[in-house]
Design a protein around this motif. Sequence first.
Motif: not given
Lengths: 509, 343
Positions: B188-199
């Motif tokens: 889901g989007p939060i997961h994706n968001q987390a990944q992008s934030v982490m990057r």
Amino acid sequence: MRPAPRLDMDALLDDPRTRIVVCCGSGGVGKTTTAAALGVRAAERGRRTVVLTIDPARRLAQSMGLTELDNTPRRVEGVKTSAGGELFAMMLDMKRTFDEIVEAHADPARARAILENPFYQSLSAGFAGTQEYMAMEKLGQLQATGEWDLIVVDTPPSRSALDFLDAPDRLGSFLDGRFIRIMTAPAKVGGRSMMRFLDVGMTVVTSALGKVLGTQMLQDVQTFIAATESMFGGFRERADATYRLLQAPGTAFLVVAAPERDALREAAYFVDRLAEDAMPLAGLVLNRVHGTEAPGLSAERASAAAEALEEAVGAGPEPGSEKSSSAVVDKAIASTGADREFSSESAVPEDDPGPGTPRKPSGEGVNDDGAGQTSKRMPPGSATSPEDPGPASEDREQHLQQSQFSQLQNTRQDSGRPEARPTAPRPEGAPGGDSPDDGSPGYDAGLLAAGLLRLHAERMQVMDRERRTRERFTAMHPDVAVVAVPALPGDVHDLDGLRAIGDRLAEGG
Amino acid sequence: MAPAAPQAAARDAAPADGTDWEGVRLHVVTGKGGTGKTTVAAALALALAEDGRRTLLVEVEGRQGLAQLFDTDPLPHEERKIAAAPGGGEVLALAIDVEQALLEYLEMFYRVGRAGKALRKLGAIDFATTIAPGLRDVLLTGRAIEAVKRKTGDVPVYDAVVMDAPPTGRITRFLNVNTELAGLARFGPIHNQAQSVMRQLKSPQTAVHLVTLLEEMPTQETVDGAAELTAAGLPVGGVFVNMVRPSLLDEAALEAAAGGHRADVATALDGLVGGGDAPSDELVDALLDQAREHAQRVVLEREQRSAVREMGRPWYELPLLADGVDTGGLYALATELRRQGVA
């Protein structure tokens, strides 16, 4: 103005009715050290005492001769037991504490299911209020054993001092709250009529949350709540119980602060909050307060005398010449607004390349020039020749040199090199250098005396500032008892250090 | 004295003519409680805004420390100008409200519209931001990173974003919790968001600065904190030594004070401080005691300074502002930071 009442620490520690002492306050004011020092003192005065610390600093453990603090009270050796007391110390392990609650209240199979639940794992390790909640839980446990005459606890390094009071309630009301009940209703057998009524709306909400959090997580939460609810008998109830324990007459709150504006403002805020919540406040511990044995010599007279001495040996700033560092110091201490001085004096010097001019990034520069980090702050001697086309880091070094503040740092404080202070040679016949206890070359009694006077002037100014800050607090809270703890020059490393703090806590006025 | 410690992860390709943090767009400022990280964050934002640039100062803990510092009304969940920087620059500030951030986020991805209000009323928003330990942090860091990336046309809206972050003890978890959350919400989007934030957080565009004092515990915590961050793959920035007090005795005087020189000092003071008479023994002793205490402190501070130096990071020193920090003091600190090459 009426002085604040004095906090009689020994009376507080000796009173058998005092069962819990809570040290609270904002970060960096010496809460943990205060708690440890009180523990040592109470134990040596005959009480069976346990110190519960939340601060993960190993130093406290070391200062009490323990290599490691863990979630069980460990006996502190070396504490005098002649008065019949003993000292134990422990550090809160919030996850372990949470696990223990689970293990104590559920049969092994169910406990394992809970401990393995992903939601439980992140809740026990990371929930914003878990640490505070578990600190209170542990305090409750320690108190319930009845083993301790006195429990001294410090509070978590919270965002604000208030978190400590709010968080248990927050976690309690959260896990016990309306929404979570609605959420978990489907996991329960039967449900309630209101739930059925809300069912349709809930599906929408749950699906929205599911999208955000992932449905797996929602399931984890539901399973967790269902598994733990009966076992805990409601988090809210537990939170309420601890809250009441804190309000009980056997509890004494100590607000710890430093005599600085911001710290005391926070302290005042906390005092108000404790009063609002009917928490018993014993008083304010004012740490790191400065004093002097020569109160009769004012800052002004000391500065004037220092100046006279410096003039006598020709060390004062010469007109037209670059300012000597003593002049810098003079400026720095001449006003309480040392910052303003520094601000106005730090105008960009003429030879500063100015903003926008190429400048080496110091990190790389320092590294690349092969001279290593040692060259970052250079010896005054080498740094005074800014024309020298040295390695990149010198570029930055010049900037540091040109700043009056940095100059102060560089020429006066840096690594143990003998000082190349730009002073006139020692005049003929001046005392110094030849006294029997003298081991240091380049010493001039007149300049030394001047230095001592400047130091004293600064001390007097600091004291004056601290007194004013303190008076502001007392004006707002005239009834709060205060104990002022003189500043120690260094950090505390051992039991003797804690005893010294304890003495100051008991004697300070 | 200090051996040349290996430079940890020097940023690659920093322009030769740049300042220390050329290329860094997100400055995360952490430090042990009581070290003044809010002050340093604000001074850094001011320094980075000089000469016509624009920076955003972000508060994530809801303490309203920035409003206090700049002596303004409590900050809303909205970017607004808080200070002008010398040379036409400006600093904006934002106090992130987590629930508001989640609603914005829902709106962006699901167009929840008025349903958002209902969700909030029901406690669903509170629930969501509380329940997932990482969600809160993803929303906070995500909001800051959104500001970093925002552009008008091709030009970034902000030259830099400075975050007044949680203290050193929690910083790694705060920044790394995205990983934790990513483990929880697996899709889901939060997961994706987390990944992008982490990057973004692990990229060279981010620097995590540590604020310390010349005292043992803060320094130790700084050294430990930097090691933790490095272990988590997060880019450690500079070390900001705050509240440095001037040393009032030079080296010779320090040594001399340790040696005593009672008689000489008494002679030198004769007629100067005793109302025309010789100084009393008590006075001379008191002055010498103070000098010895001072010498002890200087030695301790020197040790802490070496420890900071040995971290091998760029480091800066800021003076103690005796009367506490006000807006004028902040500008002075910003000037000092620029002088030392921060911006």
